[in-house]
Motif scaffolding. Structure first.
Motif, PDB file in Angstrom:
ATOM      1  N   ALA A  81      48.077  70.519  45.750  1.00 36.10           N
ATOM      2  CA  ALA A  81      48.134  70.329  44.020  1.00 36.10           C
ATOM      3  C   ALA A  81      47.855  71.827  43.571  1.00 36.10           C
ATOM      4  N   VAL A  82      48.786  72.336  42.628  1.00 36.43           N
ATOM      5  CA  VAL A  82      48.510  73.590  42.116  1.00 36.43           C
ATOM      6  C   VAL A  82      48.315  73.098  40.624  1.00 36.43           C
ATOM      7  N   VAL A  83      46.788  73.895  40.292  1.00 36.97           N
ATOM      8  CA  VAL A  83      46.354  73.447  39.121  1.00 36.97           C
ATOM      9  C   VAL A  83      46.144  74.695  38.265  1.00 36.97           C
ATOM     10  N   THR A  84      46.678  74.700  36.899  1.00 41.76           N
ATOM     11  CA  THR A  84      46.730  75.671  35.889  1.00 41.76           C
ATOM     12  C   THR A  84      45.697  75.397  35.135  1.00 41.76           C
ATOM     13  N   LEU A  85      45.048  76.608  34.785  1.00 42.66           N
ATOM     14  CA  LEU A  85      43.648  76.746  33.936  1.00 42.66           C
ATOM     15  C   LEU A  85      43.788  77.265  32.713  1.00 42.66           C
ATOM     16  N   LYS A  86      43.157  76.901  31.908  1.00 44.95           N
ATOM     17  CA  LYS A  86      43.123  77.602  30.422  1.00 44.95           C
ATOM     18  C   LYS A  86      42.847  79.093  30.610  1.00 44.95           C
ATOM     19  N   ALA A  87      43.555  79.951  29.858  1.00 40.23           N
ATOM     20  CA  ALA A  87      43.059  81.304  29.975  1.00 40.23           C
ATOM     21  C   ALA A  87      41.768  81.614  29.689  1.00 40.23           C
ATOM     22  N   GLY A  88      41.243  82.404  30.664  1.00 37.49           N
ATOM     23  CA  GLY A  88      39.862  82.815  30.454  1.00 37.49           C
ATOM     24  C   GLY A  88      38.975  81.928  31.568  1.00 37.49           C
ATOM     25  N   ASP A  89      39.508  80.977  32.095  1.00 38.36           N
ATOM     26  CA  ASP A  89      38.750  80.250  32.863  1.00 38.36           C
ATOM     27  C   ASP A  89      38.909  80.637  34.486  1.00 38.36           C
ATOM     28  N   ALA A  90      38.126  80.505  35.168  1.00 40.27           N
ATOM     29  CA  ALA A  90      38.285  80.884  36.743  1.00 40.27           C
ATOM     30  C   ALA A  90      37.661  80.113  37.611  1.00 40.27           C
ATOM     31  N   VAL A  91      38.086  80.001  38.855  1.00 39.62           N
ATOM     32  CA  VAL A  91      37.259  79.196  39.903  1.00 39.62           C
ATOM     33  C   VAL A  91      36.778  80.108  40.849  1.00 39.62           C
ATOM     34  N   GLU A  92      35.625  80.176  41.126  1.00 40.98           N
ATOM     35  CA  GLU A  92      34.902  80.964  42.151  1.00 40.98           C
ATOM     36  C   GLU A  92      34.707  80.286  43.463  1.00 40.98           C
TER      37      GLU A  92
END
Length: 94
Positions: A81-92
């Motif tokens: 799965a390729v998940v696009t996030l809202k601008a400014g959000d990030a996954v660590e």
């Protein structure tokens, strides 16, 4: 039956292409359960990483043929799965 978020999102896929997507489109790749649909993946990522998901793209990858000589077997198929996030959000990850 409601699935646990840990059962849906198995692990992040850290590849060269995935890292490029992260930098350009704020998109992350995950190995997900083969029977999970897009809405389940969206809910699981939002629950696990506390981010806002804009788009989910899924693909089923065929398992490779492994072995030598006559002893060949097919590895299991898997879902990415390729998940696009809202601008400014990030996954660590680490």
């Amino acid at each position: 039956m409601r699935k646990d978020a840990q059962d849906i999102v198995r692990r992040p896929l850290i590849t060269e292409k995935g890292t490029d997507l992260t930098g350009k489109q704020n998109a992350y790749t995950f190995l997900v359960a083969p029977d999970a649909n897009k809405s389940e993946v969206r809910r699981a990522v939002e629950e696990l990483f506390k981010v806002k998901v804009l788009d989910v793209r899924t693909m089923v990858r065929s398992g490779k043929l492994k072995g030598r000589g006559k002893m060949k077997r097919r590895m299991p198929d898997w879902k990415r799965a390729v998940v696009t996030l809202k601008a400014g959000d990030a996954v660590e990850f680490l």
